[in-house]
Design a protein around this motif. Sequence first.
Motif, PDB file in Angstrom:
ATOM      1  N   HIS A 145       0.842  -1.202   0.000  1.00  0.00           N
ATOM      2  CA  HIS A 145       0.000   0.000   0.000  1.00  0.00           C
ATOM      3  C   HIS A 145       0.880   1.257   0.000  1.00  0.00           C
ATOM      4  CE1 HIS A 145      -3.732  -2.223   0.655  1.00  0.00           C
ATOM      5  NE2 HIS A 145      -3.010  -3.023   1.442  1.00  0.00           N
ATOM      6  N   THR A 222      -2.025  -0.978  -8.737  1.00  0.00           N
ATOM      7  CA  THR A 222      -3.449  -1.227  -8.936  1.00  0.00           C
ATOM      8  C   THR A 222      -4.219  -0.696  -7.734  1.00  0.00           C
ATOM      9  OG1 THR A 222      -3.219  -3.431  -7.931  1.00  0.00           O
ATOM     10  CG2 THR A 222      -3.054  -3.292 -10.336  1.00  0.00           C
ATOM     11  N   GLY A 223      -5.538  -0.616  -7.881  1.00  0.00           N
ATOM     12  CA  GLY A 223      -6.377  -0.169  -6.766  1.00  0.00           C
ATOM     13  C   GLY A 223      -6.524   1.331  -6.647  1.00  0.00           C
ATOM     14  N   THR A 238      -2.759  -8.673 -11.825  1.00  0.00           N
ATOM     15  CA  THR A 238      -2.709  -7.218 -12.012  1.00  0.00           C
ATOM     16  C   THR A 238      -3.375  -6.813 -13.326  1.00  0.00           C
ATOM     17  OG1 THR A 238      -0.500  -7.233 -13.053  1.00  0.00           O
ATOM     18  CG2 THR A 238      -0.590  -7.033 -10.648  1.00  0.00           C
ATOM     19  N   PHE A 241      -7.049  -7.018 -12.750  1.00  0.00           N
ATOM     20  CA  PHE A 241      -7.459  -5.894 -11.899  1.00  0.00           C
ATOM     21  C   PHE A 241      -7.543  -4.612 -12.725  1.00  0.00           C
ATOM     22  CE2 PHE A 241      -7.906  -5.313  -7.262  1.00  0.00           C
ATOM     23  CZ  PHE A 241      -8.158  -3.956  -7.229  1.00  0.00           C
ATOM     24  N   GLU A 260     -12.724  -5.837  -4.773  1.00  0.00           N
ATOM     25  CA  GLU A 260     -12.398  -6.419  -3.473  1.00  0.00           C
ATOM     26  C   GLU A 260     -12.252  -7.933  -3.581  1.00  0.00           C
ATOM     27  OE1 GLU A 260     -14.117  -6.634   1.118  1.00  0.00           O
ATOM     28  OE2 GLU A 260     -15.078  -5.337  -0.350  1.00  0.00           O
ATOM     29  N   GLY A 263      -8.903  -9.087  -4.825  1.00  0.00           N
ATOM     30  CA  GLY A 263      -7.775  -8.969  -3.902  1.00  0.00           C
ATOM     31  C   GLY A 263      -7.804  -9.912  -2.723  1.00  0.00           C
ATOM     32  N   LYS A 264      -8.942 -10.552  -2.469  1.00  0.00           N
ATOM     33  CA  LYS A 264      -9.060 -11.417  -1.288  1.00  0.00           C
ATOM     34  C   LYS A 264      -8.089 -12.598  -1.347  1.00  0.00           C
ATOM     35  CE  LYS A 264     -13.837 -10.482   0.109  1.00  0.00           C
ATOM     36  NZ  LYS A 264     -15.215 -11.035   0.205  1.00  0.00           N
ATOM     37  N   ALA A 266      -5.084 -12.740  -1.982  1.00  0.00           N
ATOM     38  CA  ALA A 266      -4.096 -12.712  -3.060  1.00  0.00           C
ATOM     39  C   ALA A 266      -2.661 -12.658  -2.550  1.00  0.00           C
ATOM     40  CB  ALA A 266      -4.366 -11.525  -3.989  1.00  0.00           C
ATOM     41  N   SER A 280      -1.055 -11.590  -5.401  1.00  0.00           N
ATOM     42  CA  SER A 280      -0.523 -10.237  -5.225  1.00  0.00           C
ATOM     43  C   SER A 280       0.912 -10.324  -4.727  1.00  0.00           C
ATOM     44  CB  SER A 280      -1.375  -9.449  -4.231  1.00  0.00           C
ATOM     45  OG  SER A 280      -0.869  -8.140  -4.048  1.00  0.00           O
TER      46      SER A 280
END
Length: 320
Positions: A145, A222-223, A238, A241, A260, A263-264, A266, A280
């Motif tokens: 993050h 991403t995100g 990615t 995503f 969401e 990403g769970k 990942a 991820s």
Amino acid sequence: MKQSKICQLLDIKYPIFQGAMAWVAEEGLASAVSNAGGLGLIASGHAPKYIIKEKIDLARGMTSNTFGVNIMLMSPFVEDIVDLVIEEKVKVITTGAGSPGKYMKRFKEAGIIVIPVVASVAQARRMEKEGADAVVVEGMEGGGHIGKSTTMTLVPQVVDAVSIPVIAAGGIGDGRGVAAALMLGADAVQLGTRFLVSTESIAHDNFKGKVVKAKDIDTVVTGLLTGHPVRGLRNRLTKTFEKAEREEGGKENPNFDRLEDLGKGALKRAVIDGETKNSSMMAGQIAGMIKTDQQSCRDIIQELMLETKEVLKERYFEWV
């Protein structure tokens, strides 16, 4: 090298923090970094109290040096983890995903050194006002993050804005990066990706191998639409995503449930299972600088400090 304020405060030998990487920053990695003279950190993530209690106990059996716990303030167990670090008399904590202000009085009464992770000057000022002992300033070059500013531009602005020690994070992978951070006014640095591939890291060999093989352009963010951008290595996930962000509602009406779901679990798939396509693989932009996954934490820290001394000697002091 002369000990920085943060080294004296924490009673550590070198101004090197290990990033609190979820699923990776376990007791083994934290104790190895602390034994090597840096500050090791156990990531609490979203784990319940009894699990983090066990990790603290194990770490204390592996090192007599200072180590800390990172508290994820968005965790459903945050109240329990706050109680735990106070009960266990943990010397230092770092915090992420929010402000520790509501707990600061309790931390201070317990004698805990509090170091929040921030991504802006405003956040750093607020943390100082609320009683933080130092701040980790994280630039967008880091893995996981991230914020919006680069380490190079953000660190000196925070240094100018606060009087507490600043720890620079994001985009630091060797002694040149450490030296640059110190020249920008930081008291210490925090590294994640470099320790991710250490021999003591529990990250799966498949994940480590992808980091070692990475090139300079092999990470992606991403995100962005969710407001929680994440940097990691490019793979099938990615791409999926990015496609979902473009096509499923777009910027005007993003499908947050879909994003969401993608990403769970990942990160766990990458770190624990070694799955590298639909996972991820959080890593920073310095992944392209890493050439081996066969170094111990002690080797990494010793190399970092030797390189830092050489850089400062050759490229700075000759001009003084």
